[in-house]
Design a protein around this motif. Structure first.
Motif, PDB file in Angstrom:
ATOM      1  N   SER A  63       4.670  -1.426  -6.785  1.00 40.17           N
ATOM      2  CA  SER A  63       3.664  -0.917  -7.731  1.00 40.17           C
ATOM      3  C   SER A  63       2.269  -0.814  -7.138  1.00 40.17           C
ATOM      4  N   TYR A  64       1.967  -1.661  -6.158  1.00 44.06           N
ATOM      5  CA  TYR A  64       0.635  -1.635  -5.549  1.00 44.06           C
ATOM      6  C   TYR A  64       0.779  -1.843  -4.048  1.00 44.06           C
ATOM      7  N   LEU A  65      -0.055  -1.136  -3.274  1.00 43.03           N
ATOM      8  CA  LEU A  65       0.027  -1.165  -1.816  1.00 43.03           C
ATOM      9  C   LEU A  65      -1.311  -1.531  -1.197  1.00 43.03           C
ATOM     10  N   THR A  66      -1.245  -2.071   0.008  1.00 47.67           N
ATOM     11  CA  THR A  66      -2.412  -2.193   0.860  1.00 47.67           C
ATOM     12  C   THR A  66      -1.954  -2.004   2.299  1.00 47.67           C
ATOM     13  N   LEU A  67      -2.888  -1.722   3.200  1.00 46.37           N
ATOM     14  CA  LEU A  67      -2.559  -1.498   4.604  1.00 46.37           C
ATOM     15  C   LEU A  67      -3.215  -2.551   5.471  1.00 46.37           C
ATOM     16  N   PRO A  69      -5.548  -3.519   8.648  1.00 45.47           N
ATOM     17  CA  PRO A  69      -6.753  -2.800   9.099  1.00 45.47           C
ATOM     18  C   PRO A  69      -6.470  -1.675  10.082  1.00 45.47           C
ATOM     19  N   ASP A  70      -5.449  -1.830  10.943  1.00 40.16           N
ATOM     20  CA  ASP A  70      -5.134  -0.768  11.900  1.00 40.16           C
ATOM     21  C   ASP A  70      -4.162   0.265  11.336  1.00 40.16           C
ATOM     22  N   GLY A  71      -3.659   0.026  10.131  1.00 38.88           N
ATOM     23  CA  GLY A  71      -2.770   0.981   9.485  1.00 38.88           C
ATOM     24  C   GLY A  71      -1.339   0.951   9.974  1.00 38.88           C
ATOM     25  N   ASN A  72      -0.993   0.001  10.841  1.00 41.45           N
ATOM     26  CA  ASN A  72       0.359  -0.041  11.383  1.00 41.45           C
ATOM     27  C   ASN A  72       1.364  -0.716  10.446  1.00 41.45           C
ATOM     28  N   PHE A  73       0.849  -1.419   9.437  1.00 38.59           N
ATOM     29  CA  PHE A  73       1.730  -2.115   8.510  1.00 38.59           C
ATOM     30  C   PHE A  73       1.306  -1.833   7.068  1.00 38.59           C
ATOM     31  N   ILE A  74       2.305  -1.702   6.209  1.00 30.66           N
ATOM     32  CA  ILE A  74       2.087  -1.499   4.778  1.00 30.66           C
ATOM     33  C   ILE A  74       2.584  -2.741   4.061  1.00 30.66           C
ATOM     34  N   TYR A  75       1.797  -3.237   3.124  1.00 28.89           N
ATOM     35  CA  TYR A  75       2.196  -4.388   2.320  1.00 28.89           C
ATOM     36  C   TYR A  75       2.224  -3.966   0.865  1.00 28.89           C
ATOM     37  N   ALA A  76       3.268  -4.383   0.147  1.00 27.43           N
ATOM     38  CA  ALA A  76       3.468  -3.913  -1.218  1.00 27.43           C
ATOM     39  C   ALA A  76       3.762  -5.064  -2.164  1.00 27.43           C
ATOM     40  N   CYS A  77       3.235  -4.960  -3.387  1.00 22.89           N
ATOM     41  CA  CYS A  77       3.687  -5.813  -4.490  1.00 22.89           C
ATOM     42  C   CYS A  77       5.014  -5.228  -4.954  1.00 22.89           C
ATOM     43  N   THR A  78       6.085  -6.002  -4.829  1.00 21.01           N
ATOM     44  CA  THR A  78       7.413  -5.506  -5.181  1.00 21.01           C
ATOM     45  C   THR A  78       8.042  -6.373  -6.276  1.00 21.01           C
ATOM     46  N   ASP A  79       9.089  -5.846  -6.886  1.00 27.18           N
ATOM     47  CA  ASP A  79       9.709  -6.497  -8.052  1.00 27.18           C
ATOM     48  C   ASP A  79       8.685  -6.711  -9.162  1.00 27.18           C
ATOM     49  N   THR A  80       7.685  -5.815  -9.249  1.00 30.93           N
ATOM     50  CA  THR A  80       6.714  -5.874 -10.336  1.00 30.93           C
ATOM     51  C   THR A  80       7.409  -5.547 -11.655  1.00 30.93           C
ATOM     52  N   LYS A  81       6.908  -6.124 -12.727  1.00 29.48           N
ATOM     53  CA  LYS A  81       7.481  -5.917 -14.069  1.00 29.48           C
ATOM     54  C   LYS A  81       8.977  -6.201 -14.091  1.00 29.48           C
ATOM     55  N   THR A  82       9.400  -7.204 -13.317  1.00 28.77           N
ATOM     56  CA  THR A  82      10.794  -7.642 -13.287  1.00 28.77           C
ATOM     57  C   THR A  82      10.833  -9.088 -13.743  1.00 28.77           C
ATOM     58  N   PRO A  83      11.491  -9.385 -14.873  1.00 28.73           N
ATOM     59  CA  PRO A  83      11.478 -10.749 -15.416  1.00 28.73           C
ATOM     60  C   PRO A  83      11.953 -11.798 -14.416  1.00 28.73           C
ATOM     61  N   ASN A  84      11.236 -12.919 -14.393  1.00 26.09           N
ATOM     62  CA  ASN A  84      11.621 -14.112 -13.634  1.00 26.09           C
ATOM     63  C   ASN A  84      11.642 -13.910 -12.121  1.00 26.09           C
ATOM     64  N   THR A  85      10.901 -12.920 -11.641  1.00 26.72           N
ATOM     65  CA  THR A  85      10.833 -12.733 -10.193  1.00 26.72           C
ATOM     66  C   THR A  85       9.561 -11.989  -9.838  1.00 26.72           C
ATOM     67  N   CYS A 116      -2.695  -6.536  -4.085  1.00 29.78           N
ATOM     68  CA  CYS A 116      -2.711  -7.245  -2.811  1.00 29.78           C
ATOM     69  C   CYS A 116      -3.783  -6.640  -1.916  1.00 29.78           C
ATOM     70  N   ASP A 117      -4.273  -7.449  -0.985  1.00 32.13           N
ATOM     71  CA  ASP A 117      -5.319  -7.006  -0.067  1.00 32.13           C
ATOM     72  C   ASP A 117      -5.127  -7.744   1.247  1.00 32.13           C
ATOM     73  N   THR A 118      -5.497  -7.110   2.349  1.00 29.72           N
ATOM     74  CA  THR A 118      -5.444  -7.772   3.647  1.00 29.72           C
ATOM     75  C   THR A 118      -6.841  -8.188   4.074  1.00 29.72           C
ATOM     76  N   HIS A 119      -6.926  -9.342   4.716  1.00 24.24           N
ATOM     77  CA  HIS A 119      -8.193  -9.815   5.259  1.00 24.24           C
ATOM     78  C   HIS A 119      -8.650  -8.872   6.363  1.00 24.24           C
ATOM     79  N   PRO A 120      -9.970  -8.669   6.531  1.00 27.46           N
ATOM     80  CA  PRO A 120     -10.463  -7.749   7.569  1.00 27.46           C
ATOM     81  C   PRO A 120      -9.949  -8.049   8.971  1.00 27.46           C
ATOM     82  N   LEU A 121      -9.595  -9.303   9.271  1.00 29.87           N
ATOM     83  CA  LEU A 121      -9.057  -9.632  10.582  1.00 29.87           C
ATOM     84  C   LEU A 121      -7.574  -9.280  10.703  1.00 29.87           C
ATOM     85  N   GLY A 122      -6.943  -8.958   9.576  1.00 35.41           N
ATOM     86  CA  GLY A 122      -5.536  -8.572   9.599  1.00 35.41           C
ATOM     87  C   GLY A 122      -4.561  -9.720   9.735  1.00 35.41           C
TER      88      GLY A 122
END
Length: 370
Positions: A63-67, A69-85, A116-122
């Protein structure tokens, strides 16, 4: 020969630019099925403002993404709106080969992760859970893998509206530009929770102070001005933007301004907030009966002046993003499964549609130029 040199130089510069600079848009969605496409990558044509699909991944409700700092990795909030997880997941993206590879997932330590957010140092990933309200911090490996949670905070406070805010609901977790502080907007308790971030500690987050917002405002998303001197928070339930002077983890209110026109007196559903890279314009999205983008000019002292409104041409615009050049906005209309690209008038801030793309229940967008 010499008379042609400037032209040849321009051509070489142009070819170099077009050959090595690519802009990608990353989309998350509510697909409600781990075996269906849910995370999408498109290439953004920064001349025409059009989108071309590059690759996809199957994972449930990214449901929500962040990258990184160098854009080589994507991080996602997953199993959003899923009960008990709830979980956070990582992917590796190769912009040259246009490939997307799943790496791993970790528990979000609470139900319904929404930001979600990544720290500037990655080196760290921060996550906010809405339903089982809390904040989780994860170290990140150099290979992009998310390591187990190193810190977690739970919150249970409510506010003046028991129907919506019986307890806390963390809705955004945003690092300051220098990475020395974290700000967590708590919609449920009408507070912005501030933490110092000490990179030398094994557990870097240190709770420092709480900024109380207007009762009933429901602080949702938070952003900083490019000059680092001002910050802005959108109240989902009040339909307002609060402007702050910012210095070393401290916020001082300087303005509160409506994101809606005078004809709307209740039922606000404001959602996202971003500023152009040059700091001249600020935009917010409004859902509910409005389904529009409010356009503001940013004054020298950081305060805002309303310019106008632009329909998002869809329903329920949950998030939007501004490309690094400041030329385009992409907005995600969840309920109409439509991502719309607008060009930004660099003088007036007004928006003009350039293209639209159907993406099922699209909920989030991030943009990165490589």
């Amino acid at each position: 020969m010499n008379s042609k040199s400037p032209l040849i130089t321009l051509i070489l510069v142009f070819l170099s630019y077009t050959g090595y600079s690519q802009t990608y848009a990353f989309f998350g969605s509510f697909n409600h099925n781990k075996n269906k496409e849910g995370l999408y990558i498109y290439e953004l044509d920064t001349i025409k403002g059009s989108l071309k699909k590059v690759t996809v991944a199957k994972i449930k409700n990214p449901s929500y993404l962040t990258l990184s700092p160098d854009g080589n990795f994507i991080y996602a909030c997953t199993d959003t709106k899923t009960p008990n997880t709830g979980s956070v997941s990582s992917f590796a993206f190769n912009p040259a080969k246009k490939t997307l590879t799943f790496l791993n997932s970790q528990s979000s330590s609470g139900e319904n992760p929404v930001y979600c957010d990544t720290h500037p140092l990655g080196k760290w990933l921060i996550n906010g859970n809405y339903t089982e309200s809390g904040i989780s911090l994860y170290p990140l490996g150099n290979d992009g893998f998310i390591e187990p949670t190193t810190q977690h905070f739970d919150y249970f406070e409510g506010s003046i509206n028991p129907n919506r805010r019986k307890n806390s609901h963390i809705h955004s977790t945003v690092f300051s530009p220098d990475g020395q502080y974290l700000f967590a907007s708590d919609l449920g308790s009408d507070k912005i929770r501030c933490f110092e971030f000490d990179t030398l500690r094994k557990q870097p987050l240190i709770e420092t102070n709480i900024i109380k917002t207007t009762p009933g405002s429901g602080p949702r998303h938070f952003t900083f001005h490019p000059n680092g001197k001002h910050a802005y928070c959108i109240g989902e339930l009040s339909g307002t933007v609060t402007v702050y002077e910012y210095s070393s983890g401290n916020l001082k209110t300087t303005q509160e301004i409506a994101t809606h026109n005078d004809s709307l007196t209740e039922g606000f559903e404001s959602s996202d907030i971003h500023i152009t890279p040059n700091g001249k314009f600020l935009y917010t999205t409004n859902r509910g009966s409005e389904n529009n983008i409010a356009i503001f000019s940013v004054q020298e002292n950081g305060t805002l002046k309303i310019i106008g409104y632009q329909s998002t041409l869809g329903k329920h615009p949950r998030t939007f993003a501004i490309d690094p050049s400041g030329k385009f906005i992409i907005v995600t209309n969840v309920n109409s499964s439509l991502a719309v690209v607008f060009s930004i008038n660099q003088i007036t801030g007004q928006l003009t549609k350039t293209s639209e793309t159907s993406i099922e229940h699209v909920s989030c967008v991030k943009i990165k130029t490589y």
